[in-house]
Motif scaffolding. Structure first.
Motif, mmCIF file in Angstrom:
data_model
loop_
_atom_site.group_PDB
_atom_site.id
_atom_site.type_symbol
_atom_site.label_atom_id
_atom_site.label_comp_id
_atom_site.label_asym_id
_atom_site.label_seq_id
_atom_site.Cartn_x
_atom_site.Cartn_y
_atom_site.Cartn_z
ATOM 1 N N MET A 1 0.851 -1.103 0.063
ATOM 2 C CA MET A 1 0.081 0.271 0.009
ATOM 3 C C MET A 1 0.931 1.074 -0.045
ATOM 4 N N THR A 2 0.363 2.194 -0.668
ATOM 5 C CA THR A 2 1.114 3.398 -0.674
ATOM 6 C C THR A 2 0.775 4.473 0.325
ATOM 7 N N GLY A 3 1.479 5.411 0.382
ATOM 8 C CA GLY A 3 1.255 6.528 1.412
ATOM 9 C C GLY A 3 -0.005 7.258 1.010
ATOM 10 N N GLU A 4 -0.463 7.450 -0.142
ATOM 11 C CA GLU A 4 -1.714 7.818 -0.672
ATOM 12 C C GLU A 4 -2.898 7.361 -0.291
ATOM 13 N N ILE A 5 -2.770 5.928 -0.416
ATOM 14 C CA ILE A 5 -3.979 5.029 -0.040
ATOM 15 C C ILE A 5 -4.040 5.121 1.478
ATOM 16 N N ILE A 6 -3.130 5.115 2.226
ATOM 17 C CA ILE A 6 -3.134 5.082 3.748
ATOM 18 C C ILE A 6 -3.703 6.394 4.320
ATOM 19 N N GLY A 7 -3.461 7.246 3.483
ATOM 20 C CA GLY A 7 -3.837 8.721 3.845
ATOM 21 C C GLY A 7 -5.268 8.669 3.506
ATOM 22 N N THR A 8 -5.536 8.190 2.502
ATOM 23 C CA THR A 8 -7.146 8.166 1.985
ATOM 24 C C THR A 8 -8.018 7.466 2.930
ATOM 25 N N TYR A 9 -7.378 6.455 3.621
ATOM 26 C CA TYR A 9 -7.994 5.647 4.441
ATOM 27 C C TYR A 9 -8.188 6.704 5.727
ATOM 28 N N ALA A 10 -7.037 7.087 6.140
ATOM 29 C CA ALA A 10 -6.936 7.907 7.490
ATOM 30 C C ALA A 10 -7.980 9.205 7.354
ATOM 31 N N ILE A 11 -8.225 9.682 6.253
ATOM 32 C CA ILE A 11 -9.201 10.788 6.089
ATOM 33 C C ILE A 11 -10.395 10.296 6.241
ATOM 34 N N ALA A 12 -10.784 9.173 5.427
ATOM 35 C CA ALA A 12 -12.123 8.522 5.546
ATOM 36 C C ALA A 12 -12.564 8.260 7.076
ATOM 37 N N PHE A 13 -11.587 7.767 7.795
ATOM 38 C CA PHE A 13 -12.061 7.425 9.022
ATOM 39 C C PHE A 13 -12.254 8.505 9.935
ATOM 40 N N LEU A 14 -11.244 9.495 9.906
ATOM 41 C CA LEU A 14 -11.418 10.852 10.761
ATOM 42 C C LEU A 14 -12.669 11.666 10.181
ATOM 43 N N LEU A 15 -12.955 11.727 8.965
ATOM 44 C CA LEU A 15 -14.299 12.240 8.489
ATOM 45 C C LEU A 15 -15.645 11.326 9.301
ATOM 46 N N LEU A 16 -15.635 9.920 9.236
ATOM 47 C CA LEU A 16 -16.640 9.402 9.920
ATOM 48 C C LEU A 16 -16.720 9.807 11.403
ATOM 49 N N ILE A 17 -15.459 9.716 12.117
ATOM 50 C CA ILE A 17 -15.439 9.891 13.408
ATOM 51 C C ILE A 17 -15.986 11.127 13.803
ATOM 52 N N GLY A 18 -15.256 12.365 13.131
ATOM 53 C CA GLY A 18 -15.659 13.554 13.226
ATOM 54 C C GLY A 18 -17.197 13.985 13.238
ATOM 55 N N SER A 19 -17.786 13.227 11.878
ATOM 56 C CA SER A 19 -19.094 13.552 11.647
ATOM 57 C C SER A 19 -20.248 12.792 12.616
ATOM 58 N N PHE A 20 -19.704 11.835 13.210
ATOM 59 C CA PHE A 20 -20.310 11.141 14.477
ATOM 60 C C PHE A 20 -20.402 12.045 15.418
ATOM 61 N N PHE A 21 -19.157 12.768 15.946
ATOM 62 C CA PHE A 21 -19.343 13.470 17.205
ATOM 63 C C PHE A 21 -19.999 14.559 16.909
ATOM 64 N N VAL A 22 -19.991 15.111 15.806
ATOM 65 C CA VAL A 22 -20.630 16.437 15.443
ATOM 66 C C VAL A 22 -22.410 16.096 15.800
ATOM 67 N N ALA A 23 -22.755 15.057 15.036
ATOM 68 C CA ALA A 23 -23.934 14.507 15.000
ATOM 69 C C ALA A 23 -24.595 14.375 16.521
ATOM 70 N N VAL A 24 -23.750 13.878 17.333
ATOM 71 C CA VAL A 24 -23.979 13.592 18.828
ATOM 72 C C VAL A 24 -24.111 14.710 19.451
ATOM 73 N N GLY A 25 -23.310 15.902 19.233
ATOM 74 C CA GLY A 25 -23.328 17.034 19.791
ATOM 75 C C GLY A 25 -24.357 17.838 19.328
ATOM 76 N N VAL A 26 -24.831 17.689 18.278
ATOM 77 C CA VAL A 26 -26.360 18.476 17.718
ATOM 78 C C VAL A 26 -27.433 17.786 18.410
ATOM 79 N N ILE A 27 -27.417 16.587 18.191
ATOM 80 C CA ILE A 27 -28.631 15.786 19.143
ATOM 81 C C ILE A 27 -28.591 16.219 20.552
ATOM 82 N N GLY A 28 -27.660 16.216 21.321
ATOM 83 C CA GLY A 28 -27.464 16.630 22.498
ATOM 84 C C GLY A 28 -27.869 18.030 22.827
ATOM 85 N N LEU A 29 -27.543 18.916 21.981
ATOM 86 C CA LEU A 29 -28.049 20.346 22.062
ATOM 87 C C LEU A 29 -29.473 20.532 21.957
#
Length: 129
Positions: A1-29
């Motif tokens: 695996m190249t660095g670009e593919i690993i970076g893409t997976y890391a970006i996708a993972f962080l986007l999913l985690i970030g959007s989950f936390f933001v959604a939980v924050g909005v629901i809590g608000l």
């Protein structure tokens, strides 16, 4: 695996985690009724979500070899100002008595500025001379 593919997976993972936390924050608000309880959703969960989204943006800019540190400044500003603003909002709610007053600490009759002793009020008056 190249660095670009690993970076893409890391970006996708962080986007999913970030959007989950933001959604939980909005629901809590939206779900919580008391302002003091409602305060926790955007300050804690929302900050982590925005931090993950900014980290994903930063990794994306480095994967494209354009590199950007603007997100680091935004994260630093966000992580410094969110607790301070939450503290001020909590203090306003306590002083306006729009929430339950916290219990008195053991061994001390004063808590912050809610209960001012007579000595303190007398010392704040101007000297009559």
């Amino acid at each position: 695996m190249t660095g670009e593919i690993i970076g893409t997976y890391a970006i996708a993972f962080l986007l999913l985690i970030g959007s989950f936390f933001v959604a939980v924050g909005v629901i809590g608000l939206l779900k919580f009724n008391d302002p003091m309880i409602r305060l926790h959703a955007p300050t804690k969960v929302g900050t982590m979500g925005i931090g993950a989204l900014l980290l994903a943006s930063m990794i994306h800019s480095f994967v494209l070899s354009e590199g950007s540190f603007h997100e680091t400044l935004i994260m630093g500003f966000l992580f410094l100002t969110a607790p301070i603003s939450a503290h001020f909002i909590a203090k306003v709610n306590i002083h306006l008595r729009s929430c339950d007053t916290p219990p008195s600490p053991p061994g001390d009759g004063e808590w912050a500025t809610l209960n001012v002793s007579d000595d303190d009020t007398l010392s704040e008056q101007p000297d009559p001379r």
